[in-house]
Design an enzyme around this catalytic site. Structure first.
Site, PDB file in Angstrom:
ATOM      1  N   LYS A 288       0.835  -1.204   0.000  1.00  0.00           N
ATOM      2  CA  LYS A 288       0.000   0.000   0.000  1.00  0.00           C
ATOM      3  C   LYS A 288       0.869   1.254   0.000  1.00  0.00           C
ATOM      4  O   LYS A 288       0.580   2.238  -0.680  1.00  0.00           O
ATOM      5  CB  LYS A 288      -0.941  -0.012   1.219  1.00  0.00           C
ATOM      6  CG  LYS A 288      -2.039  -1.076   1.098  1.00  0.00           C
ATOM      7  CD  LYS A 288      -2.798  -1.319   2.399  1.00  0.00           C
ATOM      8  CE  LYS A 288      -3.703  -2.532   2.268  1.00  0.00           C
ATOM      9  NZ  LYS A 288      -4.477  -2.854   3.475  1.00  0.00           N
TER      10      LYS A 288
ATOM     11  N   GLN B  21      -4.176  -1.500   9.745  1.00  0.00           N
ATOM     12  CA  GLN B  21      -4.150  -2.822   9.122  1.00  0.00           C
ATOM     13  C   GLN B  21      -4.743  -3.870  10.062  1.00  0.00           C
ATOM     14  O   GLN B  21      -4.380  -3.947  11.237  1.00  0.00           O
ATOM     15  CB  GLN B  21      -2.707  -3.185   8.740  1.00  0.00           C
ATOM     16  CG  GLN B  21      -2.572  -4.480   7.953  1.00  0.00           C
ATOM     17  CD  GLN B  21      -3.196  -4.437   6.564  1.00  0.00           C
ATOM     18  OE1 GLN B  21      -3.346  -3.382   5.955  1.00  0.00           O
ATOM     19  NE2 GLN B  21      -3.578  -5.593   6.054  1.00  0.00           N
TER      20      GLN B  21
ATOM     21  N   ASP C  14     -10.954   2.758   4.129  1.00  0.00           N
ATOM     22  CA  ASP C  14     -11.278   1.330   4.000  1.00  0.00           C
ATOM     23  C   ASP C  14     -12.789   1.108   3.893  1.00  0.00           C
ATOM     24  O   ASP C  14     -13.230   0.020   3.535  1.00  0.00           O
ATOM     25  CB  ASP C  14     -10.793   0.558   5.239  1.00  0.00           C
ATOM     26  CG  ASP C  14      -9.377   0.041   5.102  1.00  0.00           C
ATOM     27  OD1 ASP C  14      -9.012  -0.415   4.006  1.00  0.00           O
ATOM     28  OD2 ASP C  14      -8.642   0.084   6.117  1.00  0.00           O
TER      29      ASP C  14
HETATM   30  N1  GUN Z   1      -6.609  -6.655   6.271  1.00  0.00           N
HETATM   31  C1  GUN Z   1      -6.943  -7.396   5.201  1.00  0.00           C
HETATM   32  N2  GUN Z   1      -7.488  -6.621   4.237  1.00  0.00           N
HETATM   33  C2  GUN Z   1      -7.499  -5.367   4.743  1.00  0.00           C
HETATM   34  C3  GUN Z   1      -7.945  -4.122   4.227  1.00  0.00           C
HETATM   35  O1  GUN Z   1      -8.459  -4.003   3.097  1.00  0.00           O
HETATM   36  N3  GUN Z   1      -7.774  -3.049   5.040  1.00  0.00           N
HETATM   37  C4  GUN Z   1      -7.233  -3.155   6.274  1.00  0.00           C
HETATM   38  N4  GUN Z   1      -7.150  -2.045   7.008  1.00  0.00           N
HETATM   39  N5  GUN Z   1      -6.826  -4.289   6.784  1.00  0.00           N
HETATM   40  C5  GUN Z   1      -6.957  -5.387   6.009  1.00  0.00           C
END
Ligand code: GUN
Length: 279
Positions: A49, A93, A116
């Site tokens: 990311k 995350q 998100d």
């Molecule tokens: N863990 C797995 N997928 C995601 C996501 O799309 N966002 C976040 N914040 N954590 C994750």
């Protein structure tokens, strides 16, 4: 024989659009990325990311906290980021290490920085068709269907998995696109009977080799959201790719399918957040 949906190429296109849009803004958008603990998969995702942010001209602010961080400390960080003018989006995350409470943390993120689309306010907005942010993975899947001119209207869609992150919002978006949607999960009886009816099958179960050819209708569109490791440690999805490929009309590979699209939609959400903060 299936057409392979190239998530990597599509994601590159979306990110390129974001990069161009970012150049028109008076300041760089910013994403705060919070990673608690040492989970290796999460570390890989977070690095991905941050690298996408760099490609798009988005500034990323990384916060790496130890697994035993007290909840109050994490909440204080989130509250600080809520007030930080450089930060347009906050990404904590998941999963968080125990005993941290994910719900409490998500609820603390300001909804206008919730890129998100996890905050209950944004989830509610999504359900009534008024979301400001798209939930990244399901929106990435919808973008793939659009890009390949795959119609959803009137089609039988089967979603495997009912998580808040993927399964539930996926079902909502497919319904809003006029699909006829069934959500299946670990307690579903006669699962193969249902999956065999799917014109569009979206699997987010998280189990290697789970979707076999006998579970797939001839000509179905097969979207594999999962990221698993097989016995030899190789990345794979839920779908037994080699045997499903000849039966499907379209199929997403793992890796190089939904994963890159998830991250590209995140970039687009950060741009959306920045625009609204600059208004
Ligand atoms: N863990 C797995 N997928 C995601 C996501 O799309 N966002 C976040 N914040 N954590 C994750």
């Amino acid at each position: 024989m299936a057409i392979v949906i190239d998530g990597k190429a599509l994601a590159a296109k979306v990110k390129d659009e974001v990069r161009h849009e970012v150049l028109t803004l008076p300041r760089r958008p910013g994403l705060a990325v919070v990673l608690v603990g040492e989970d290796p998969a999460s570390q890989v995702y977070v690095r991905g990311k941050e690298s996408d942010c760099a490609q798009c001209g988005i500034e990323s602010f990384g916060y790496r906290l130890p697994a035993d961080t007290p909840e109050e400390e994490l909440l204080a960080l989130v509250r600080r980021l809520n007030e930080d003018q450089r930060v347009d989006g906050i990404l904590v995350q998941l999963p968080l290490p125990a005993p941290l409470n994910e719900k409490v943390v998500i609820d603390t993120i300001s909804p206008d920085k919730d890129v998100d689309c996890f905050h209950p306010f944004n989830v509610g907005q999504l359900h009534i068709g008024q979301a400001r942010f798209a939930p990244c993975t399901p929106a990435g899947v919808m973008e793939m269907l659009r890009a390949y001119d795959i119609p959803v209207r009137g089609k039988r869609c089967v979603v495997l998995g009912r998580s808040n992150i993927v399964g539930k919002p996926m079902a909502v978006l497919l319904t809003q696109a006029d699909g006829t949607v069934t959500t299946c999960h670990s307690r579903t009886e006669d699962l193969a009977e249902i999956t065999r009816q799917a014109d569009i099958l979206v699997s987010a179960i998280g189990r290697a080799h789970f979707i076999t050819a006998d579970m797939v209708k001839e000509g179905a569109v097969v979207i594999d959201v999962a990221m698993n490791r097989n016995e030899s440690g190789k990345l794979c999805g839920d779908v037994e790719y080699d045997e499903v490929f000849p039966k499907a009309s379209y199929i997403t590979p793992v890796p190089g399918g939904v994963g890159p699209m998830t991250r590209a939609i995140l970039m687009r959400n950060i741009l959306t957040a920045a625009r609204s903060h600059l208004e």
